[in-house]
Write an enzyme that holds these catalytic residues in place. Structure first.
Site, mmCIF file in Angstrom:
data_model
loop_
_atom_site.group_PDB
_atom_site.id
_atom_site.type_symbol
_atom_site.label_atom_id
_atom_site.label_comp_id
_atom_site.label_asym_id
_atom_site.label_seq_id
_atom_site.Cartn_x
_atom_site.Cartn_y
_atom_site.Cartn_z
ATOM 1 C CE1 TYR A 171 -11.877 1.035 5.563
ATOM 2 C CE2 TYR A 171 -10.806 2.574 7.062
ATOM 3 C CZ TYR A 171 -10.774 1.766 5.935
ATOM 4 O OH TYR A 171 -9.635 1.711 5.172
ATOM 5 C CG HIS A 205 -1.898 1.037 1.352
ATOM 6 N ND1 HIS A 205 -1.621 2.329 1.731
ATOM 7 C CD2 HIS A 205 -3.227 1.004 1.082
ATOM 8 C CE1 HIS A 205 -2.732 3.034 1.695
ATOM 9 N NE2 HIS A 205 -3.730 2.264 1.306
ATOM 10 C CB CYS A 256 -4.259 3.390 -2.225
ATOM 11 S SG CYS A 256 -5.273 4.451 -1.171
ATOM 12 C CG HIS A 296 -7.297 0.735 -0.922
ATOM 13 N ND1 HIS A 296 -6.511 1.041 0.165
ATOM 14 C CD2 HIS A 296 -7.624 -0.573 -0.787
ATOM 15 C CE1 HIS A 296 -6.345 -0.039 0.911
ATOM 16 N NE2 HIS A 296 -7.001 -1.033 0.357
ATOM 17 C CG ASP A 331 -9.480 3.438 1.028
ATOM 18 O OD1 ASP A 331 -9.778 2.880 2.093
ATOM 19 O OD2 ASP A 331 -8.397 4.007 0.836
ATOM 20 C CG HIS A 332 -11.068 6.011 3.926
ATOM 21 N ND1 HIS A 332 -10.084 6.911 4.205
ATOM 22 C CD2 HIS A 332 -10.568 4.801 4.257
ATOM 23 C CE1 HIS A 332 -9.013 6.267 4.660
ATOM 24 N NE2 HIS A 332 -9.281 4.990 4.700
HETATM 25 C C1 DNO Z 1 -6.571 3.160 5.705
HETATM 26 C C2 DNO Z 1 -5.986 2.027 4.982
HETATM 27 C C3 DNO Z 1 -4.627 1.651 5.523
HETATM 28 C C4 DNO Z 1 -4.168 0.363 4.898
HETATM 29 C C5 DNO Z 1 -2.805 -0.081 5.305
HETATM 30 C C6 DNO Z 1 -2.335 -1.210 4.432
HETATM 31 O O1 DNO Z 1 -7.720 3.341 5.693
HETATM 32 O O2 DNO Z 1 -5.962 2.227 3.642
HETATM 33 O O3 DNO Z 1 -4.737 1.483 6.892
HETATM 34 O O4 DNO Z 1 -5.005 -0.645 5.287
HETATM 35 O O5 DNO Z 1 -1.899 0.942 5.248
HETATM 36 O O6 DNO Z 1 -1.290 -1.871 5.058
#
Ligand code: DNO
Length: 388
Positions: free
Chosen positions: A366, A237, A275, A302, A349-350
């Site tokens: 989340y 990531h 991401c 993501h 993501d989020h």
């Molecule tokens: C946050 C996430 C990160 C991700 C880690 C992967 O919301 O995208 O916490 O899970 O960095 O190791």
């Protein structure tokens, strides 16, 4: 374009997550992204525990598609004396996961802190709340709370002036919230204390970006045989945010970093979690060009958006309405997906804390409804592009 769809995933923190698996079903996701957060970093994940989680997920009619994350112990990132023991444990965890049929593992190589934000309840105009990163708040924390030596050298004059204004009105309560926000990590994992952070900053000062990069390459080479033997694909990531912060080095922030990681360990197990929100927080990053470089090794995505201002502060915007051109990103991901046997997993993501979730205690970023909105919009975008 042909019609192969992405795999729609959802991050689930486990049985204590306020969002249940039946909520996830209703959101329309099919894949689960989960981890055994209760196991301390560095310890082996026992097969029984993995199977228990897997069964919970499967009983709800879902599939555990991606592990996010198997955390890399600090001893490995800093290559300290006992690092090799932690590498052995890591390899055993990967073997155990593969034995249980789970083959995609996300991880990061950020020193001490995972993602960093300064405000977890940034008020949006529509009444929802978002995660926010503000340089002056970070600088205030760095200069006045951590009191890191020479910290002020890392910030622009504009940011330093803003810090001086902010500090005058900073109440003890504001200060506590700022500390909590910056140190906040993954729910149910061990919290970082200010003292941990100060110690780590000291350790990483000697390691630097070059040392951290070498440690990552060392780690990847150490786990390579195991990954290849059992068929695990690793997905690193990016740094979030993609800048050095608090004097800590960063090595997965921009295109050149990606080139280095690709070339240093040129094996298919060595892959990426693309991401868009993390990479999109740096206006120098051309996301399409990064994707082009790494596309064959993108094993997880993501999808998230950000809106930046002139200083580089950013908030997490609606998935289709921010500085990341999600249409173009989705197009290239779908193009790549057509070449794959296994669909590329993505998760919204989020999401904003919104509607009924504003009254609930949720994990920052989340909550259910904001992510549901994100997933629905992204799914619509996907179908629109596929021409269905
Ligand atoms: C946050 C996430 C990160 C991700 C880690 C992967 O919301 O995208 O916490 O899970 O960095 O190791």
């Amino acid at each position: 374009m042909t019609q192969k769809r992405l795999e729609q995933c959802w991050r689930w923190y486990g049985p204590d997550d306020p969002v249940s698996l039946s909520d996830v079903k209703q959101a329309g996701a099919t894949g689960i992204v989960s981890a055994l957060h209760y196991i301390p970093h560095g310890e082996i994940w026992p097969i029984a525990d993995i199977l228990k989680r897997k069964n919970q997920i499967e009983s709800a009619g879902l599939v555990w598609s991606v592990v996010e994350s198997v955390p890399v112990h600090e001893a490995i990132k800093t290559k300290s004396n006992n690092a090799i023991n932690y590498i052995e444990n890591y390899k055993q965890t990967l073997r155990n996961l593969a034995e249980c049929g789970i083959f995609t593992v996300c991880y990061n190589f950020m020193p001490v802190l995972d993602w960093t934000r300064t405000n977890l309840e940034y008020q949006m105009q529509d009444g929802s709340k978002a995660l926010y990163f503000n340089w002056a708040d970070l600088a205030l924390f760095d200069i006045h709370i951590l009191k890191r030596m020479d910290a002020h050298n890392d910030y622009s004059d504009i940011v330093l002036r803003e810090v001086e204004n902010k500090i005058v009105n900073l109440s003890e309560a504001d200060k506590d919230v700022l500390i909590k926000n910056i140190l906040m990590g993954i729910p149910s994992e061990k919290d970082i204390s200010i003292q941990d952070l100060i110690n780590s900053i000291d350790i990483y000062k000697d390691i630097g970006a070059e040392g951290l990069k070498n440690n990552l390459i060392w780690f990847l080479n150490e786990i390579a045989n195991t990954c290849e033997e059992v068929g695990v694909r690793m997905a690193i990531h990016p740094d979030d945010p993609p800048f050095p912060i608090l004097g800590l080095p960063r090595i997965v922030s921009h295109q050149e970093n990606y080139r280095t990681i690709l070339e240093a360990v040129d094996k298919s197990f060595n892959g990426f979690c693309f991401c868009t929100g993390s990479l999109g927080a740096n206006s120098n990053n051309d996301l399409l060009s990064i994707f082009e470089l790494i596309k064959e090794r993108v094993y997880f995505t993501h999808l998230r958006n950000v809106r930046k201002d002139d200083v580089g502060n950013f908030y997490e915007s609606d998935h289709l309405n921010g500085d990341v051109d999600m249409y173009s990103v989705m197009r290239v991901i779908l193009e790549e997906n057509q070449k794959r046997d296994i669909a590329i997993p993505f998760r919204p993501d989020h999401g904003h804390q919104m509607l009924d979730d504003l009254k609930k205690v949720t994990n920052p970023g989340y909550s259910a409804i904001g992510r549901l909105r994100g997933l629905a919009e992204l799914r619509g975008l996907e179908l629109g592009i596929l021409g269905r």
